[in-house]
Design a protein around this motif. Structure first.
Motif, PDB file in Angstrom:
ATOM      1  N   LYS A  82       0.078   2.292  17.096  1.00  0.00           N
ATOM      2  CA  LYS A  82      -0.461   1.050  16.549  1.00  0.00           C
ATOM      3  C   LYS A  82       0.301   0.590  15.303  1.00  0.00           C
ATOM      4  N   GLU A  83       0.778   1.546  14.521  1.00  0.00           N
ATOM      5  CA  GLU A  83       1.542   1.175  13.346  1.00  0.00           C
ATOM      6  C   GLU A  83       2.360   2.378  12.870  1.00  0.00           C
ATOM      7  N   VAL A  84       3.404   2.099  12.159  1.00  0.00           N
ATOM      8  CA  VAL A  84       4.224   3.142  11.548  1.00  0.00           C
ATOM      9  C   VAL A  84       4.060   3.021  10.037  1.00  0.00           C
ATOM     10  N   GLN A  85       3.510   4.072   9.430  1.00  0.00           N
ATOM     11  CA  GLN A  85       3.246   4.026   7.997  1.00  0.00           C
ATOM     12  C   GLN A  85       4.381   4.676   7.223  1.00  0.00           C
ATOM     13  N   LYS A  86       4.608   4.185   6.039  1.00  0.00           N
ATOM     14  CA  LYS A  86       5.635   4.707   5.162  1.00  0.00           C
ATOM     15  C   LYS A  86       4.992   5.082   3.832  1.00  0.00           C
ATOM     16  N   GLU A  87       5.344   6.267   3.381  1.00  0.00           N
ATOM     17  CA  GLU A  87       4.782   6.720   2.112  1.00  0.00           C
ATOM     18  C   GLU A  87       5.349   5.900   0.953  1.00  0.00           C
ATOM     19  N   VAL A  88       4.459   5.408   0.133  1.00  0.00           N
ATOM     20  CA  VAL A  88       4.862   4.645  -1.049  1.00  0.00           C
ATOM     21  C   VAL A  88       4.247   5.325  -2.265  1.00  0.00           C
ATOM     22  N   VAL A  89       5.076   5.857  -3.111  1.00  0.00           N
ATOM     23  CA  VAL A  89       4.592   6.532  -4.318  1.00  0.00           C
ATOM     24  C   VAL A  89       4.221   5.471  -5.343  1.00  0.00           C
ATOM     25  N   PRO A  90       2.969   5.411  -5.760  1.00  0.00           N
ATOM     26  CA  PRO A  90       2.560   4.351  -6.686  1.00  0.00           C
ATOM     27  C   PRO A  90       3.100   4.585  -8.095  1.00  0.00           C
ATOM     28  N   ILE A  91       3.206   3.539  -8.834  1.00  0.00           N
ATOM     29  CA  ILE A  91       3.575   3.621 -10.245  1.00  0.00           C
ATOM     30  C   ILE A  91       2.291   3.805 -11.055  1.00  0.00           C
ATOM     31  N   ILE A  92       2.187   4.923 -11.725  1.00  0.00           N
ATOM     32  CA  ILE A  92       0.977   5.199 -12.497  1.00  0.00           C
ATOM     33  C   ILE A  92       1.084   4.471 -13.835  1.00  0.00           C
ATOM     34  N   ASP A  93       0.381   3.368 -13.946  1.00  0.00           N
ATOM     35  CA  ASP A  93       0.367   2.592 -15.186  1.00  0.00           C
ATOM     36  C   ASP A  93      -1.059   2.172 -15.481  1.00  0.00           C
ATOM     37  N   ASP A  94      -1.235   1.330 -16.483  1.00  0.00           N
ATOM     38  CA  ASP A  94      -2.580   0.910 -16.880  1.00  0.00           C
ATOM     39  C   ASP A  94      -3.297   0.204 -15.737  1.00  0.00           C
ATOM     40  N   ALA A  95      -2.578  -0.591 -14.965  1.00  0.00           N
ATOM     41  CA  ALA A  95      -3.203  -1.323 -13.864  1.00  0.00           C
ATOM     42  C   ALA A  95      -3.699  -0.359 -12.794  1.00  0.00           C
ATOM     43  N   TRP A  96      -2.875   0.654 -12.473  1.00  0.00           N
ATOM     44  CA  TRP A  96      -3.290   1.641 -11.463  1.00  0.00           C
ATOM     45  C   TRP A  96      -4.514   2.409 -11.938  1.00  0.00           C
ATOM     46  N   VAL A  97      -4.518   2.791 -13.210  1.00  0.00           N
ATOM     47  CA  VAL A  97      -5.654   3.528 -13.761  1.00  0.00           C
ATOM     48  C   VAL A  97      -6.919   2.671 -13.709  1.00  0.00           C
ATOM     49  N   LYS A  98      -6.792   1.403 -14.046  1.00  0.00           N
ATOM     50  CA  LYS A  98      -7.949   0.507 -14.026  1.00  0.00           C
ATOM     51  C   LYS A  98      -8.499   0.344 -12.616  1.00  0.00           C
ATOM     52  N   ALA A  99      -7.612   0.328 -11.618  1.00  0.00           N
ATOM     53  CA  ALA A  99      -8.048   0.111 -10.233  1.00  0.00           C
ATOM     54  C   ALA A  99      -8.599   1.378  -9.594  1.00  0.00           C
ATOM     55  N   ASN A 100      -8.041   2.516  -9.942  1.00  0.00           N
ATOM     56  CA  ASN A 100      -8.414   3.754  -9.263  1.00  0.00           C
ATOM     57  C   ASN A 100      -9.265   4.698 -10.094  1.00  0.00           C
ATOM     58  N   MET A 101      -9.153   4.636 -11.406  1.00  0.00           N
ATOM     59  CA  MET A 101      -9.927   5.527 -12.285  1.00  0.00           C
ATOM     60  C   MET A 101     -10.485   4.713 -13.437  1.00  0.00           C
ATOM     61  N   PRO A 102     -11.441   3.861 -13.139  1.00  0.00           N
ATOM     62  CA  PRO A 102     -11.941   2.931 -14.158  1.00  0.00           C
ATOM     63  C   PRO A 102     -12.683   3.599 -15.310  1.00  0.00           C
ATOM     64  N   MET A 103     -12.966   4.920 -15.183  1.00  0.00           N
ATOM     65  CA  MET A 103     -13.629   5.594 -16.296  1.00  0.00           C
ATOM     66  C   MET A 103     -12.708   5.782 -17.495  1.00  0.00           C
ATOM     67  N   PHE A 104     -11.397   5.556 -17.291  1.00  0.00           N
ATOM     68  CA  PHE A 104     -10.432   5.640 -18.385  1.00  0.00           C
ATOM     69  C   PHE A 104      -9.937   4.241 -18.729  1.00  0.00           C
ATOM     70  N   ALA A 105      -9.815   3.983 -20.026  1.00  0.00           N
ATOM     71  CA  ALA A 105      -9.443   2.639 -20.471  1.00  0.00           C
ATOM     72  C   ALA A 105      -7.972   2.349 -20.249  1.00  0.00           C
ATOM     73  N   SER A 106      -7.126   3.378 -20.230  1.00  0.00           N
ATOM     74  CA  SER A 106      -5.691   3.155 -20.097  1.00  0.00           C
ATOM     75  C   SER A 106      -5.014   4.422 -19.580  1.00  0.00           C
ATOM     76  N   LEU A 107      -3.714   4.315 -19.323  1.00  0.00           N
ATOM     77  CA  LEU A 107      -2.944   5.475 -18.892  1.00  0.00           C
ATOM     78  C   LEU A 107      -2.924   6.546 -19.976  1.00  0.00           C
ATOM     79  N   GLU A 108      -2.809   6.141 -21.223  1.00  0.00           N
ATOM     80  CA  GLU A 108      -2.791   7.115 -22.320  1.00  0.00           C
ATOM     81  C   GLU A 108      -4.113   7.860 -22.420  1.00  0.00           C
TER      82      GLU A 108
END
Length: 210
Positions: free
Chosen positions: A15-41
């Motif tokens: 049905k589909e061929v998936q490709k691994e994409v390593v995300p960039i861990i930044d403030d936006a990623w943290v906000k979207a995936n781990m909202p309990m933290f205010a920022s990457l730092e």
């Protein structure tokens, strides 16, 4: 109970061929995936705190073990056969329960540890070590005239079951007539901590760092 060989035809639809994409861990990623933290730092700081606490706990446990090891070298005396045999049987029963939970048989474990003779020697040494450590810590507790608090008893309960409710566990042990075992564990923990507080610990650095 008989082996049956029968060809089976399968049709697979891609049905589909998936490709691994390593995300960039930044403030936006943290906000979207781990909202309990205010920022990457903030995420990094929390991870650093957890790792350092784990390493500190491991280090203190290692130093405590070394201090008790030095204490046991001063032990003089004879261990009664009845006490030795009872402790050995208790260690074996505890080990059998752990093996059962891990899905391993007693025979498999013995074989993996060098066979009957080598395992018997290992068990004999471990039994003596457990007894001598207990005797030495009991002697420290009595000699230094240490006393127990409610917190010491609850800390001993946490040592037995870190996930349990210490107050409830203490009540259960005392109601079942096993309060003496809890007090013994708490007294030895108290003596162990006293020993660590008064031990002279020399930390040697690797040669290249000197």
């Amino acid at each position: 109970g008989e082996v049956v060989n029968k060809p089976i035809n399968c049709t697979v639809t891609v049905k589909e061929v998936q490709k691994e994409v390593v995300p960039i861990i930044d403030d936006a990623w943290v906000k979207a995936n781990m909202p309990m933290f205010a920022s990457l730092e903030a995420l990094k700081a929390d991870m650093r705190r957890v790792f350092e606490a784990q390493q500190r706990e491991n280090y203190e446990g290692y130093v405590q073990q070394m201090a008790v090891g030095q204490l046991t070298r001063r032990f003089e005396g004879r261990i009664a056969d009845e006490i030795y045999e009872a402790t050995r049987d208790q260690l074996m029963n505890n080990l059998r329960m752990e093996l059962q939970q891990a899905g391993m048989t007693w025979e498999q474990f013995v074989e993996a540890n060098g066979g009957e003779q080598q395992f018997g020697m290992m068990l004999m040494m471990q039994t003596r070590e457990v007894l001598v450590q207990g005797f030495c810590l009991d002697a420290v507790y009595r000699h230094e005239r240490l006393t127990l608090t409610d917190k010491d008893l609850e800390d001993a309960c946490l040592g037995m079951n870190p996930q349990g409710n210490p107050k409830m566990m203490r009540q259960q042990l005392e109601d079942s007539g096993r309060g003496f075992a809890l007090r013994e564990a708490a007294e030895r923990m108290k003596a162990n901590q006293w020993l660590l507080d008064h031990a002279i610990v020399n930390v040697e650095q690797p040669a290249e760092q000197q």
